[in-house]
Design a protein around this motif. Structure first.
Motif, PDB file in Angstrom:
ATOM      1  N   LEU A   1      -5.145 -14.562   6.282  1.00 55.85           N
ATOM      2  CA  LEU A   1      -4.719 -14.536   7.679  1.00 55.85           C
ATOM      3  C   LEU A   1      -3.542 -13.592   7.878  1.00 55.85           C
ATOM      4  CD1 LEU A   1      -5.007 -18.316   8.671  1.00 55.85           C
ATOM      5  CD2 LEU A   1      -6.463 -16.432   9.429  1.00 55.85           C
ATOM      6  N   GLY A   2      -2.625 -13.593   6.897  1.00 59.32           N
ATOM      7  CA  GLY A   2      -1.483 -12.676   6.963  1.00 59.32           C
ATOM      8  C   GLY A   2      -1.923 -11.227   6.938  1.00 59.32           C
ATOM      9  N   VAL A   3      -2.895 -10.903   6.097  1.00 59.53           N
ATOM     10  CA  VAL A   3      -3.417  -9.538   6.027  1.00 59.53           C
ATOM     11  C   VAL A   3      -4.056  -9.146   7.360  1.00 59.53           C
ATOM     12  CG1 VAL A   3      -5.199  -8.083   4.974  1.00 59.53           C
ATOM     13  CG2 VAL A   3      -3.738  -9.513   3.533  1.00 59.53           C
ATOM     14  N   LEU A   4      -4.864 -10.032   7.938  1.00 61.43           N
ATOM     15  CA  LEU A   4      -5.526  -9.727   9.205  1.00 61.43           C
ATOM     16  C   LEU A   4      -4.511  -9.511  10.325  1.00 61.43           C
ATOM     17  CD1 LEU A   4      -8.542 -12.217   9.131  1.00 61.43           C
ATOM     18  CD2 LEU A   4      -8.512  -9.797   8.511  1.00 61.43           C
ATOM     19  N   LEU A   5      -3.454 -10.321  10.337  1.00 61.68           N
ATOM     20  CA  LEU A   5      -2.421 -10.174  11.363  1.00 61.68           C
ATOM     21  C   LEU A   5      -1.736  -8.815  11.252  1.00 61.68           C
ATOM     22  CD1 LEU A   5      -0.572 -11.234  13.617  1.00 61.68           C
ATOM     23  CD2 LEU A   5       0.859 -12.273  11.830  1.00 61.68           C
ATOM     24  N   ILE A   6      -1.362  -8.432  10.045  1.00 65.10           N
ATOM     25  CA  ILE A   6      -0.662  -7.155   9.851  1.00 65.10           C
ATOM     26  C   ILE A   6      -1.589  -5.981  10.168  1.00 65.10           C
ATOM     27  CG2 ILE A   6       0.421  -5.661   8.125  1.00 65.10           C
ATOM     28  CD1 ILE A   6       2.168  -7.941   9.112  1.00 65.10           C
TER      29      ILE A   6
ATOM     30  N   ALA B   1       4.397  -5.327   4.031  1.00 58.55           N
ATOM     31  CA  ALA B   1       3.864  -6.662   4.314  1.00 58.55           C
ATOM     32  C   ALA B   1       2.529  -6.882   3.605  1.00 58.55           C
ATOM     33  CB  ALA B   1       3.702  -6.844   5.822  1.00 58.55           C
ATOM     34  N   LEU B   2       1.658  -5.876   3.637  1.00 57.85           N
ATOM     35  CA  LEU B   2       0.354  -6.009   2.973  1.00 57.85           C
ATOM     36  C   LEU B   2       0.531  -6.180   1.473  1.00 57.85           C
ATOM     37  CD1 LEU B   2      -1.776  -3.324   4.858  1.00 57.85           C
ATOM     38  CD2 LEU B   2      -1.990  -5.803   5.013  1.00 57.85           C
ATOM     39  N   ARG B   3       1.457  -5.448   0.896  1.00 54.44           N
ATOM     40  CA  ARG B   3       1.680  -5.543  -0.545  1.00 54.44           C
ATOM     41  C   ARG B   3       2.196  -6.928  -0.933  1.00 54.44           C
ATOM     42  NH1 ARG B   3       4.232  -0.329  -1.678  1.00 54.44           N
ATOM     43  NH2 ARG B   3       2.093   0.480  -1.784  1.00 54.44           N
ATOM     44  N   GLY B   4       2.898  -7.574  -0.031  1.00 56.97           N
ATOM     45  CA  GLY B   4       3.421  -8.893  -0.334  1.00 56.97           C
ATOM     46  C   GLY B   4       2.391 -10.003  -0.244  1.00 56.97           C
ATOM     47  N   VAL B   5       1.427  -9.888   0.680  1.00 56.41           N
ATOM     48  CA  VAL B   5       0.462 -10.972   0.889  1.00 56.41           C
ATOM     49  C   VAL B   5      -0.926 -10.670   0.325  1.00 56.41           C
ATOM     50  CG1 VAL B   5       1.629 -11.854   2.938  1.00 56.41           C
ATOM     51  CG2 VAL B   5      -0.144 -10.110   3.188  1.00 56.41           C
ATOM     52  N   MET B   6      -1.242  -9.399   0.177  1.00 56.58           N
ATOM     53  CA  MET B   6      -2.578  -9.027  -0.273  1.00 56.58           C
ATOM     54  C   MET B   6      -2.743  -9.201  -1.780  1.00 56.58           C
ATOM     55  SD  MET B   6      -4.383  -5.319   0.300  1.00 56.58           S
ATOM     56  CE  MET B   6      -5.881  -4.852  -0.571  1.00 56.58           C
ATOM     57  N   LEU B   7      -1.687  -8.923  -2.534  1.00 51.06           N
ATOM     58  CA  LEU B   7      -1.768  -8.948  -3.993  1.00 51.06           C
ATOM     59  C   LEU B   7      -1.328 -10.297  -4.539  1.00 51.06           C
ATOM     60  CD1 LEU B   7      -0.230  -5.429  -4.717  1.00 51.06           C
ATOM     61  CD2 LEU B   7      -2.651  -6.038  -4.481  1.00 51.06           C
ATOM     62  N   LEU B   8      -1.933 -10.687  -5.628  1.00 51.71           N
ATOM     63  CA  LEU B   8      -1.627 -11.978  -6.231  1.00 51.71           C
ATOM     64  C   LEU B   8      -0.200 -12.022  -6.743  1.00 51.71           C
ATOM     65  CD1 LEU B   8      -2.997 -14.680  -6.849  1.00 51.71           C
ATOM     66  CD2 LEU B   8      -3.589 -13.770  -9.107  1.00 51.71           C
ATOM     67  N   ASN B   9       0.273 -10.928  -7.334  1.00 53.26           N
ATOM     68  CA  ASN B   9       1.641 -10.857  -7.851  1.00 53.26           C
ATOM     69  C   ASN B   9       2.489  -9.882  -7.048  1.00 53.26           C
ATOM     70  OD1 ASN B   9       1.071 -12.630 -10.072  1.00 53.26           O
ATOM     71  ND2 ASN B   9       0.002 -10.925 -11.072  1.00 53.26           N
ATOM     72  N   GLY B  10       2.088  -9.619  -5.820  1.00 52.72           N
ATOM     73  CA  GLY B  10       2.807  -8.658  -5.003  1.00 52.72           C
ATOM     74  C   GLY B  10       4.083  -9.233  -4.419  1.00 52.72           C
ATOM     75  N   THR B  11       5.017  -8.355  -4.134  1.00 55.57           N
ATOM     76  CA  THR B  11       6.285  -8.744  -3.521  1.00 55.57           C
ATOM     77  C   THR B  11       6.584  -7.824  -2.345  1.00 55.57           C
ATOM     78  OG1 THR B  11       7.514  -7.326  -5.065  1.00 55.57           O
ATOM     79  CG2 THR B  11       7.278  -9.658  -5.652  1.00 55.57           C
TER      80      THR B  11
END
Length: 288
Positions: A173-178, A246-256
């Motif tokens: 949902l976070g990815v879709l919002l961004i 934002a995408l890097r933080g929510v899209m990836l499993l270990n992303g920040t």
């Protein structure tokens, strides 16, 4: 008796003032509801175009495939790019999704407006009671819907290449919002440019001029830290930087996320509001 008369008058004025405030509040909510309704109507009209010609989505899907398969595979072998412990392909996947959204929204927003002007449709919108800002925002939201296909393509290919993706419902949902916010921002930005350029040939040149600097002056394929100071400044005022973060933080499993998902979202919302206001003011020029 005089005290009763004065008290009655004061109560009457109080009741009148309260009624006026309630009426203003009701009118404000009605205006907001009407604005949202008309924005959604414009969005529906724009999305309906996809059903008649979905080939554009297929063509646009080729670009992220080429970037991930060719560029990503080559740069994965380079160890000199700092990625905060992430494999470079993981680091790059979010940037390529943002890049795909950028390219689709830039060329779909302004170009569709120029086609509408040439066909006489823009003049019909101008004489309608629909607020100009609602027209512009509706086109931006429709561009976000158009870009959802890019999410599917990038996710499928990234998963096939071994990128560690976060498939939780909240992350999706976070990815879709961004993606929706980023697409709306860049689509309205291209509409503003189309209002000023007014020709297909001129807009094609401006489209390239907009997309390439926005893409390379961001953190999509390399971190900001390795940029020269002047380019770091440009990157910090580039909305694409915050979309990628934002995408890097929510899209990836270990992303920040460097700036935080909330901050990135607020920046994109503020940019969207500002561009919608400017686009609404300039939209009338498309008929001149």
């Amino acid at each position: 008796m005089k005290h009763l008369e004065i008290g009655g008058r004061l109560n009457g004025w109080d009741n009148l003032a309260q009624g006026s405030r309630r009426l203003k509040k009701r009118n404000l909510w009605q205006a907001i509801a009407e604005f949202i309704n008309k924005t959604l109507i414009i969005t529906e009209l724009e999305v309906r175009k996809l059903r008649h010609d979905p080939t554009d989505l297929i063509v646009r899907a080729v670009q992220p495939v080429l970037w991930l398969l060719i560029f990503g595979q080559v740069f994965t072998r380079i160890r000199g790019i700092p990625t905060n412990g992430l494999p470079y392909l993981d680091f790059m996947a979010a940037g390529i999704l943002a890049q795909s959204v950028l390219f689709v929204s830039i060329f779909s927003g302004g170009m569709s407006l120029i086609w509408e002007r040439d066909l006489g449709l823009a003049h019909k919108f101008l004489v309608s009671p629909t607020p100009r800002a609602a027209i512009v925002l509706g086109k931006g939201v429709a561009s976000g819907v158009r870009c959802l296909s890019q999410v599917l393509v990038v996710y499928f290919l990234s998963f096939a290449l071994g990128v560690q993706l976060n498939f939780s419902a909240i992350a999706m949902l976070g990815v879709l919002l961004i993606v929706m916010l980023g697409a709306a921002c860049f689509s309205i930005f291209s509409i503003i440019v189309a209002c000023l350029v007014k020709s297909r040939e001129g807009f094609n040149g401006m489209g390239q001029l907009m997309t390439m600097p926005l893409f390379f002056a961001s953190n999509a394929i390399y971190p900001i830290e390795i940029m020269p100071p002047w380019l770091q400044f440009v990157s910090h005022i580039n909305p694409l930087t915050y979309e990628v973060d934002a995408l890097r933080g929510v899209m990836l499993l270990n992303g920040t996320s460097i700036y935080g998902y909330g901050f990135d979202t607020v920046v994109l919302v503020l940019v969207l509001i500002t561009l919608t206001f400017i686009g609404g003011r300039l939209y009338r020029q498309i008929g001149m």
